[in-house]
Structure formats: structure tokens, C-alpha cells
Write an enzyme that holds these catalytic residues in place. Structure first.
Site, PDB file in Angstrom:
ATOM      1  N   TYR A 145      39.768  31.559  32.461  1.00 28.53           N
ATOM      2  CA  TYR A 145      41.024  31.696  33.192  1.00 28.53           C
ATOM      3  C   TYR A 145      41.650  33.062  32.923  1.00 28.53           C
ATOM      4  O   TYR A 145      41.987  33.807  33.851  1.00 28.53           O
ATOM      5  CB  TYR A 145      41.995  30.585  32.801  1.00 28.53           C
ATOM      6  CG  TYR A 145      43.315  30.667  33.550  1.00 28.53           C
ATOM      7  CD1 TYR A 145      43.432  30.148  34.837  1.00 28.53           C
ATOM      8  CD2 TYR A 145      44.425  31.290  32.988  1.00 28.53           C
ATOM      9  CE1 TYR A 145      44.618  30.242  35.544  1.00 28.53           C
ATOM     10  CE2 TYR A 145      45.618  31.389  33.674  1.00 28.53           C
ATOM     11  CZ  TYR A 145      45.712  30.861  34.949  1.00 28.53           C
ATOM     12  OH  TYR A 145      46.893  30.968  35.649  1.00 28.53           O
ATOM     13  N   LYS A 149      42.058  36.273  35.579  1.00 30.58           N
ATOM     14  CA  LYS A 149      43.368  36.834  35.902  1.00 30.58           C
ATOM     15  C   LYS A 149      43.461  38.302  35.488  1.00 30.58           C
ATOM     16  O   LYS A 149      44.171  39.093  36.120  1.00 30.58           O
ATOM     17  CB  LYS A 149      44.471  36.011  35.245  1.00 30.58           C
ATOM     18  CG  LYS A 149      44.598  34.607  35.824  1.00 30.58           C
ATOM     19  CD  LYS A 149      44.829  34.614  37.329  1.00 30.58           C
ATOM     20  CE  LYS A 149      45.103  33.228  37.892  1.00 30.58           C
ATOM     21  NZ  LYS A 149      45.358  33.250  39.345  1.00 30.58           N
TER      22      LYS A 149
END
Length: 250
Positions: A145, A149
Site C-alpha cells: 500500500y 502510494k
């Protein structure tokens, strides 16, 4: 009347962007997987704000879904909000590789392709903007994650610099913990996250729109998170990884 296309538009930051932009007089194109919920949200926005709302059911982690939204973007929008995303209920390396690849497709490939699809019409109109929703996690370490990002932030900054057009803006939005459905779906225990770290979705969107107007390429809403990101640059990476890895874990 300007038009905005928002992905992941039925809840959380996507829904907050829809409310803000409808209030600003934008016509909306709302994209999400759940077509029933999408229609309900569209009806509510039409009734409350009196704006035109188009719905487009699409799963952006699939080739068909991406192609459908790319096609709509080529017709032209004034603002693209790449908001769709999700978190894993597990941690690396226990997450199935299929789920990891799905995340990369949604957080990275979709952002890349939809941005590229939107830009030609923006160039032709000599105006436009793209907001790519990343996360404060981009500046820390929390599995795939955070890595995905971080890519969104780097991509947005690079694209903004390479376009070099004063009337076409690209910005990465990096919020911290926002009270949405995201954490429940990701299997995170919100009770382990200190109360002072929570932000409201509408406040995040308002600050994002202000930063976009100011021409910023990275927006970190709220002074608390600006300070956290600044301090995090000077803390040893191993310590940062240990702390961020515990937040929200059951």
C-alpha cells in the site's frame, strides 16, 4: 459548466469530492463498481445540488473497466480525481499475490492510464487538472500500500513537471487517517489509532481544492500531518517502519 470525473465516488473521499464539486457547479461523472449504490448517490446529488450527474459502473482493476473510463475521459473533462483504492486486511508477505497485483493495477496502472487519457482534451482546451489521491503512507513504510502510494506521489510530481503547462495542473493528495469505510474494509482496528490523528473527509477535500488552486503538486492536509511528514524525514527508517506497521493492526 465544467465537468469532473471522480473514481471511487460512492463513499469516503470520493463522495466528499462529489459533494464539494457539485456545490461548486461542476457536472459530475461518477465511477464505481457498485452500480446500485452509484445510482443512489447520483440521485441524491442531483436533488440537492441540481447538477448533471453521469454514472459509469466500472472495476478499474480490470481491463474492461479501465478501457470504459479511458474512453469517457477522451471526450474531455475539466477535472479528474483518481480516488479509487483499497487496503489489504493482511500484511506482506501473507497477502495473496493476486491481491497485491490487483492493488498495483488500481493504485498505479489505473492512475497512469486515466491521467494519460484525460490530458489530450485538457491540452486542446488549454486547461484542466488531475488530483491523484495518495496517502501520508507514501512517506513511510507499510507494505505494498505505501509503496503504491509513493509511486502516485512521484508520478504526479514528475508528470506536473514534464507537462510544464501553467493551466494544466497535476497534484498528489496525501491525507492521513480519514473517517471513511476504508479502514473497516481493510480490516484495520480503528480503535488503535489515536483520536487526534483522525480527519474529516470534507475538510480534506476543501484543503485539497485550495492547494490545487495554489498550484501545489503535493497536498498534505492538516498541520498535524504536515508535521508528522516533516519529522518522519529525520527519524531512522527502521523506527518509522516499526511504528507505522503497528498502527491499525488487530
Amino acid at each position: 459548466m465544467p465537468t469532473a470525473l471522480i473514481t471511487g465516488a460512492t463513499a469516503g473521499l470520493g463522495a466528499a469530492f462529489a459533494r464539494r464539486l457539485a456545490g461548486d457547479g461542476f457536472s459530475l461523472v461518477l465511477v464505481a463498481r457498485d452500480e446500485t449504490r452509484l445510482a443512489e448517490v447520483a440521485d441524491q446529488l442531483k436533488l440537492r445540488y441540481g447538477v448533471s450527474v453521469e454514472v459509469l459502473g466500472a472495476d478499474l482493476a480490470t481491463e474492461d473497466g479501465l478501457a470504459r473510463v479511458e474512453s469517457r475521459l477522451r471526450d474531455g473533462v475539466d477535472l479528474l480525481v483518481n480516488n479509487a483504492g483499497f487496503g489489504h486486511p493482511g500484511s506482506f508477505p501473507t497477502v495473496p499475490v493476486e491481491d497485491e497485483v490487483r492493488m498495483l493495477k488500481l493504485h498505479c496502472e489505473a492512475v497512469l492510464r486515466l491521467t494519460l487519457a484525460a490530458l489530450p482534451a485538457m491540452r486542446e482546451r488549454d486547461r484542466g487538472a488531475v488530483i491523484n489521491v495518495a496517502s501520508v503512507a507514501a512517506f513511510f513504510t507499510r507494505g505494498t500500500y505505501s509503496a503504491s502510494k509513493a509511486w502516485v506521489v512521484n508520478f504526479s510530481e514528475s508528470a506536473a513537471a514534464e507537462i510544464g503547462h501553467p493551466r494544466i495542473r497535476i497534484m498528489a493528495l496525501c491525507p492521513g487517517f480519514v473517517r471513511t469505510e476504508f479502514h473497516q474494509r481493510a480490516g484495520m482496528d480503528a480503535a488503535t489509532i489515536p483520536g487526534f490523528l483522525w480527519l474529516k473527509a470534507d475538510d480534506v477535500v476543501n484543503e485539497a481544492m485550495r492547494d490545487l488552486a495554489l498550484g501545489r503538486t503535493v497536498s498534505v492536509p492538516d498541520l498535524r500531518y504536515k508535521a508528522i511528514v516533516a519529522v518522519g524525514r529525520f527519524v531512522p527508517r527502521g523506527v518509522v517502519a516499526a511504528v507505522s506497521g503497528r498502527l491499525g493492526r488487530r
